[in-house]
Motif scaffolding. Structure first.
Motif, PDB file in Angstrom:
ATOM      1  N   GLN A  25      57.563  47.566  58.308  1.00  0.00           N
ATOM      2  CA  GLN A  25      58.671  47.492  57.377  1.00  0.00           C
ATOM      3  C   GLN A  25      58.377  48.382  56.166  1.00  0.00           C
ATOM      4  N   PRO A  26      59.346  49.199  55.725  1.00  0.00           N
ATOM      5  CA  PRO A  26      59.118  50.013  54.533  1.00  0.00           C
ATOM      6  C   PRO A  26      58.975  49.117  53.308  1.00  0.00           C
ATOM      7  N   GLU A  27      58.124  49.538  52.407  1.00  0.00           N
ATOM      8  CA  GLU A  27      57.874  48.744  51.203  1.00  0.00           C
ATOM      9  C   GLU A  27      58.118  49.610  49.977  1.00  0.00           C
ATOM     10  N   THR A  28      58.826  49.077  49.019  1.00  0.00           N
ATOM     11  CA  THR A  28      59.069  49.774  47.773  1.00  0.00           C
ATOM     12  C   THR A  28      58.017  49.333  46.764  1.00  0.00           C
ATOM     13  N   ILE A  29      57.346  50.310  46.183  1.00  0.00           N
ATOM     14  CA  ILE A  29      56.316  50.018  45.193  1.00  0.00           C
ATOM     15  C   ILE A  29      56.884  50.338  43.820  1.00  0.00           C
ATOM     16  N   PRO A  30      57.055  49.332  42.973  1.00  0.00           N
ATOM     17  CA  PRO A  30      57.615  49.591  41.649  1.00  0.00           C
ATOM     18  C   PRO A  30      56.603  50.299  40.746  1.00  0.00           C
ATOM     19  N   VAL A  31      57.120  51.231  39.964  1.00  0.00           N
ATOM     20  CA  VAL A  31      56.291  51.937  38.996  1.00  0.00           C
ATOM     21  C   VAL A  31      56.506  51.264  37.649  1.00  0.00           C
ATOM     22  N   LYS A  32      55.421  50.859  37.037  1.00  0.00           N
ATOM     23  CA  LYS A  32      55.529  50.169  35.752  1.00  0.00           C
ATOM     24  C   LYS A  32      55.853  51.174  34.650  1.00  0.00           C
ATOM     25  N   ALA A  33      56.825  50.835  33.830  1.00  0.00           N
ATOM     26  CA  ALA A  33      57.271  51.736  32.769  1.00  0.00           C
ATOM     27  C   ALA A  33      56.183  51.982  31.730  1.00  0.00           C
ATOM     28  N   GLU A  34      55.312  51.011  31.521  1.00  0.00           N
ATOM     29  CA  GLU A  34      54.283  51.198  30.499  1.00  0.00           C
ATOM     30  C   GLU A  34      53.259  52.257  30.896  1.00  0.00           C
ATOM     31  N   ASN A  35      53.226  52.640  32.178  1.00  0.00           N
ATOM     32  CA  ASN A  35      52.319  53.694  32.628  1.00  0.00           C
ATOM     33  C   ASN A  35      52.955  55.074  32.540  1.00  0.00           C
ATOM     34  N   ASP A  36      54.227  55.142  32.217  1.00  0.00           N
ATOM     35  CA  ASP A  36      54.952  56.404  32.155  1.00  0.00           C
ATOM     36  C   ASP A  36      55.072  56.847  30.699  1.00  0.00           C
ATOM     37  N   PRO A  37      54.414  57.960  30.322  1.00  0.00           N
ATOM     38  CA  PRO A  37      54.492  58.404  28.931  1.00  0.00           C
ATOM     39  C   PRO A  37      55.886  58.883  28.538  1.00  0.00           C
ATOM     40  N   LEU A  38      56.747  59.149  29.513  1.00  0.00           N
ATOM     41  CA  LEU A  38      58.108  59.583  29.195  1.00  0.00           C
ATOM     42  C   LEU A  38      59.060  58.411  28.992  1.00  0.00           C
ATOM     43  N   ASN A  39      58.593  57.193  29.192  1.00  0.00           N
ATOM     44  CA  ASN A  39      59.462  56.027  29.056  1.00  0.00           C
ATOM     45  C   ASN A  39      60.005  55.880  27.630  1.00  0.00           C
ATOM     46  N   ALA A  40      59.137  55.944  26.640  1.00  0.00           N
ATOM     47  CA  ALA A  40      59.590  55.793  25.244  1.00  0.00           C
ATOM     48  C   ALA A  40      60.531  56.922  24.823  1.00  0.00           C
ATOM     49  N   PRO A  41      60.188  58.202  25.097  1.00  0.00           N
ATOM     50  CA  PRO A  41      61.136  59.257  24.720  1.00  0.00           C
ATOM     51  C   PRO A  41      62.488  59.126  25.428  1.00  0.00           C
ATOM     52  N   ARG A  42      62.473  58.742  26.702  1.00  0.00           N
ATOM     53  CA  ARG A  42      63.749  58.575  27.413  1.00  0.00           C
ATOM     54  C   ARG A  42      64.590  57.475  26.775  1.00  0.00           C
ATOM     55  N   SER A  43      63.949  56.383  26.420  1.00  0.00           N
ATOM     56  CA  SER A  43      64.660  55.271  25.800  1.00  0.00           C
ATOM     57  C   SER A  43      65.310  55.697  24.483  1.00  0.00           C
ATOM     58  N   ILE A  44      64.555  56.411  23.671  1.00  0.00           N
ATOM     59  CA  ILE A  44      65.076  56.872  22.382  1.00  0.00           C
ATOM     60  C   ILE A  44      66.196  57.888  22.592  1.00  0.00           C
ATOM     61  N   LEU A  45      65.998  58.806  23.534  1.00  0.00           N
ATOM     62  CA  LEU A  45      67.020  59.822  23.782  1.00  0.00           C
ATOM     63  C   LEU A  45      68.310  59.205  24.325  1.00  0.00           C
ATOM     64  N   LYS A  46      68.190  58.161  25.144  1.00  0.00           N
ATOM     65  CA  LYS A  46      69.392  57.480  25.642  1.00  0.00           C
ATOM     66  C   LYS A  46      70.160  56.847  24.485  1.00  0.00           C
ATOM     67  N   ALA A  47      69.424  56.286  23.526  1.00  0.00           N
ATOM     68  CA  ALA A  47      70.078  55.692  22.359  1.00  0.00           C
ATOM     69  C   ALA A  47      70.778  56.774  21.533  1.00  0.00           C
ATOM     70  N   TYR A  48      70.112  57.915  21.340  1.00  0.00           N
ATOM     71  CA  TYR A  48      70.730  59.023  20.602  1.00  0.00           C
ATOM     72  C   TYR A  48      71.963  59.529  21.344  1.00  0.00           C
ATOM     73  N   ALA A  49      71.878  59.606  22.674  1.00  0.00           N
ATOM     74  CA  ALA A  49      73.010  60.075  23.476  1.00  0.00           C
ATOM     75  C   ALA A  49      74.206  59.132  23.343  1.00  0.00           C
TER      76      ALA A  49
END
Length: 110
Positions: A25-49
């Motif tokens: 069976q295929p398994e989806t492995i979630p990527v934790k946002a805290e390990n992604d250095p682009l998570n904070a900039p994306r969040s801020i940019l979405k708010a600005y957008a």
């Protein structure tokens, strides 16, 4: 009479023909946002957008850029220039600049 000496071999052949259970069976492995250095900039940019004004998060830009540059220097440079453009732009132009920057720092699909 039935020859029972061949029974184990027949059972073994039958099991090999049927396989060893259900298919993989295929398994989806979630990527934790805290390990992604682009998570904070994306969040801020979405708010600005969405029209949010610049706030105290501007003080965190250098750390965000440094964290991204550790992983991907090209995206870090793009982020640094884009954030500077957003700061220098009139408030009316910031949402469009944020949307453009969001698309530039998205991961490349391979």
């Amino acid at each position: 009479m039935i020859d029972f000496r061949l029974l184990p071999a027949a059972v073994l052949c039958a099991l090999m023909a049927l396989g060893c259970g259900s298919p993989v069976q295929p398994e989806t492995i979630p990527v934790k946002a805290e390990n992604d250095p682009l998570n904070a900039p994306r969040s801020i940019l979405k708010a600005y957008a969405n029209g949010q004004e610049l706030g105290s998060e501007v003080a965190s830009y250098p750390k965000m850029v440094a964290d991204v540059k550790k992983v991907d220097s090209a995206r870090g440079d793009i982020l640094e220039k884009g954030l500077q453009e957003i700061q220098d732009a009139p408030a009316a132009n910031r949402p469009e600049l944020a949307k453009t920057l969001l698309t530039k720092i998205q991961p490349a699909m391979k």
